[in-house]
Write an enzyme that holds these catalytic residues in place. Structure first.
Site: not given
Length: 660
Positions: A490, A501, A488, A374
């Site tokens: 994104s 992001t 959360y 990632h």
């Protein structure tokens, strides 16, 4: 800090929602060569130079948004304390840090203010990247069952992946654009005109017709790239000279060229022959599978990698690192969605190399998925790659079930990598395996499909499908645990140069009020009243989404200010020492959404030990989610509560039809 902020940010947000729901256009027979996907008349990076820069929000806007997000999570006394700390920060050290951040940003016009700090967040994190960072996206099966064969589908995907690589590097890949008015901008007329606009002005030309080009700076990391473990901070490396593919099977490592010395794609029949050779290899599974080391804590892995190098494994590791990508061939079929999710998210480290920029995992029955590292990007490039590879491999397959492998000597073309392992390295592999399996065995995954309705029904009710999905998660958590928690979602900021992001904070005073009305006070509210409260939730969620997509959230700004304070050696400002700040960044509900014809299922692990990892999709006539958790949370009960929450919501919406 890295653990608190680790995000499953592969799913793209509001600004690129239409890109997630792409229609896979068919190819015209004879319209393309066999080396490329297409030849865009607008160069791939045509808009990159003129992309707008990611804005730094005003400090007063950030603090206001931060307090709004804290309000549903705190009681009155806690909120007053946090409010005071925020006011002190805004008028004191925060103001100074903000001014310095703005000054630095003006100097570094070639990038965004968050790009460096965010990369450091990932690369300095010492947790294992599997479970904590790498997500997966599984491919939709080929519509022709006979093509869902491990050998056939692997061959076709390799060829299509190489076409993508060549198309991108030649500058022929269609630029990524968000079209607000496709009738005007997603046309050949627009493309013929915009290609003549200088790159320094091209974004403005697109903007004139409501088209928004997206940042493509991460794309080059797709191929020939890996994350190298280093003490305290890892390193991303890309070696575009590599022409070979890395294939893992039973923990054994193989490489063979997929591009010839002139850069042309090797014949599909030869690739098929080499894969068949690997699949026919009767060698036993590796006794000490090296892949387990990539599941280790990063400083531990850095030390072990150095030992590998010292033991004479330089050439073998270089071949692993520089391979165009990794193909993992698993010797078993996929049983069901839960088995698919576990295998594609973490599988067995026996047959994985988690450090590669991405791996295509292919099971015995042709079920395929991408698992990707990632730190180098946020999934914009990966999803585009997956869409294109699915489209090309299903519409223009290089081989068919009737195709015969080439009659070549694969024993000469395929190299089986050998690694020299001493006793301490063998012990280290066994230790890594033990830790990996303990974590893997503790992870539970559950799926949910709500078939009563989806995007079309909710839009007809004039409600945001994403807002209602998020509301169902809030309602489910309240049903299960009796409270509201840090959440959360994104959202991509790829509309800006080097954007990464931003966070949408779905838990709000509106969702809290709505959830309590449904769960705790249902008899006190009419269907009309509940609808009105849902409309407030939808409206506010839409505002948060729009702000995040435009770089106007609060999370990245506060993160950058904290990073700046640390880089200057300053004492941590009090706002960051506040238990409320720790709590809101302890994301118990970490959520991300994706809908694409190329993607069957996606998911990720929770970002905190007592959290849920919620991957979800809102389809035309159904809503689904794929949720993970560790033992401190009951994931099966949670998805049941989500389903019941959606039932409750839809019952109200059907009871009280929207006024036309």
């Amino acid at each position: 800090m890295a653990r608190l902020l680790t995000t499953s940010c592969l799913w793209r947000g509001h600004f690129v929602a239409s890109q997630c729901s792409v229609t896979l256009r068919t190819y015209s027979a004879g319209s393309m060569d066999t080396e490329h996907l297409n030849q865009s008349i607008v160069p791939t990076m045509h808009f990159q130079k003129s992309l707008p820069r990611l804005p730094i929000p005003k400090l007063e806007d950030t603090t206001k948004r931060y307090l709004n997000a804290q309000r549903p999570l705190l009681d009155d006394e806690q909120f007053r304390k946090t409010e005071q700390l925020v006011q002190n920060f805004q008028s004191g050290v925060g103001k100074q840090l903000h001014e310095e951040l703005v000054t630095k940003d003006k100097i570094n016009k070639q990038t965004s203010y968050i790009s460096g700090p965010w990369s450091d967040m990932y690369l300095c994190a010492r947790e294992p990247i599997v479970f904590n960072f790498n997500p997966f996206m599984s491919f939709t099966p080929d519509p022709r069952p006979e093509y869902n064969n491990q050998l056939i589908r692997s061959t076709n995907m390799i060829v299509s992946a190489m076409r993508f690589l060549k198309t991108m590097r030649a500058g022929y890949l269609e630029p990524e654009i968000f079209h607000l008015n496709p009738a005007k901008s997603d046309t050949q007329t627009f493309r013929r005109l915009i290609r003549f606009v200088p790159s320094s002005l091209s974004w403005y030309g697109a903007y004139m017709v409501n088209a928004y080009p997206l940042d493509m700076s991460q794309y080059f990391r797709l191929f020939n790239s890996t994350r190298l473990p280093k003490p305290n901070r890892d390193e991303l490396v890309t070696d575009e000279s590599g022409r070979h593919l890395l294939v893992l099977r039973k923990g054994n490592f193989y490489v063979f060229d997929v591009l010839d010395k002139d850069g042309n794609i090797m014949k599909a029949s030869e690739i098929q022959a080499h894969l068949q050779y690997i699949l026919s290899d009767t060698s036993p599974a590796a006794e000490f599978p090296l892949g387990y080391l990539t599941s280790e804590e990063r400083n531990t892995w850095a030390l072990l990698r150095q030992k590998l190098l010292d033991n004479g494994n330089q050439d073998a590791l270089k071949k692993v690192d520089s391979a165009v990508f990794c193909l993992c061939l698993d010797d078993f079929p996929t049983k069901d969605p839960i088995h698919l999710s576990h295998n594609m998210l973490h599988g067995s480290s026996l047959n994985r190399w988690y450090d590669k920029s991405f791996s295509i995992i292919m099971t015995e029955d042709g079920t395929a998925a991408i698992n990707f590292e990632h730190s180098w990007g946020d999934g914009v490039a990966v999803l585009r790659f997956q869409n294109e590879v699915f489209k090309d491999s299903t519409q223009r397959p290089a081989v068919s079930p009737q195709s015969l492998p080439a009659t070549v000597d694969s024993s000469r073309a395929v190299q089986k990598l050998q690694f020299h392992l001493d006793d301490p390295l063998k012990v280290a592999i066994n230790n890594a395996k033990e830790k990996f399996e303990a974590t893997a065995n503790s992870l539970t995954i559950a799926t949910m499909e709500f078939k009563r309705g989806g995007k079309e029904f909710l839009k007809a009710q004039k409600l945001s499908p994403d807002a209602i999905s998020q509301l169902s998660f809030q309602m489910a958590f309240l049903k299960q645990y009796g409270k509201t928690t840090a959440t959360y979602e994104s959202c991509s900021t790829a509309a800006f140069k080097h954007g990464r992001t931003e966070t949408i904070r779905p838990a709000s005073i509106y969702t809290k009020k709505c959830c309590e009305a449904f769960v705790q006070q249902r008899s006190a509210h009419s269907a009309g009243e509940l609808r009105k409260i849902m409309e407030e939730c939808s409206k506010y969620h839409g505002q948060l989404t729009k702000e995040a997509a435009m770089g106007q959230g609060f999370d990245r700004h506060l993160f950058a200010l904290r990073y700046l304070a640390a880089s200057k050696g300053l004492q941590l400002p009090e706002i960051y020492q506040d238990p409320a700040y720790t709590q809101i960044n302890h994301n118990v509900l970490s959520t991300s959404t994706l809908t694409s014809p190329a993607v069957q299922l996606g998911g990720f692990a929770p970002v905190v030990a007592d959290g849920f990892g919620v991957g979800y999709g809102v389809h035309d006539d159904w809503i689904g989610c794929n949720v993970s958790a560790y033992p401190s949370r009951d994931v099966r009960q949670f998805v049941q509560c989500v389903h019941q929450s959606l039932e409750d919501i839809f019952k109200v919406l059907e009871e009280k039809p929207v006024k036309s």
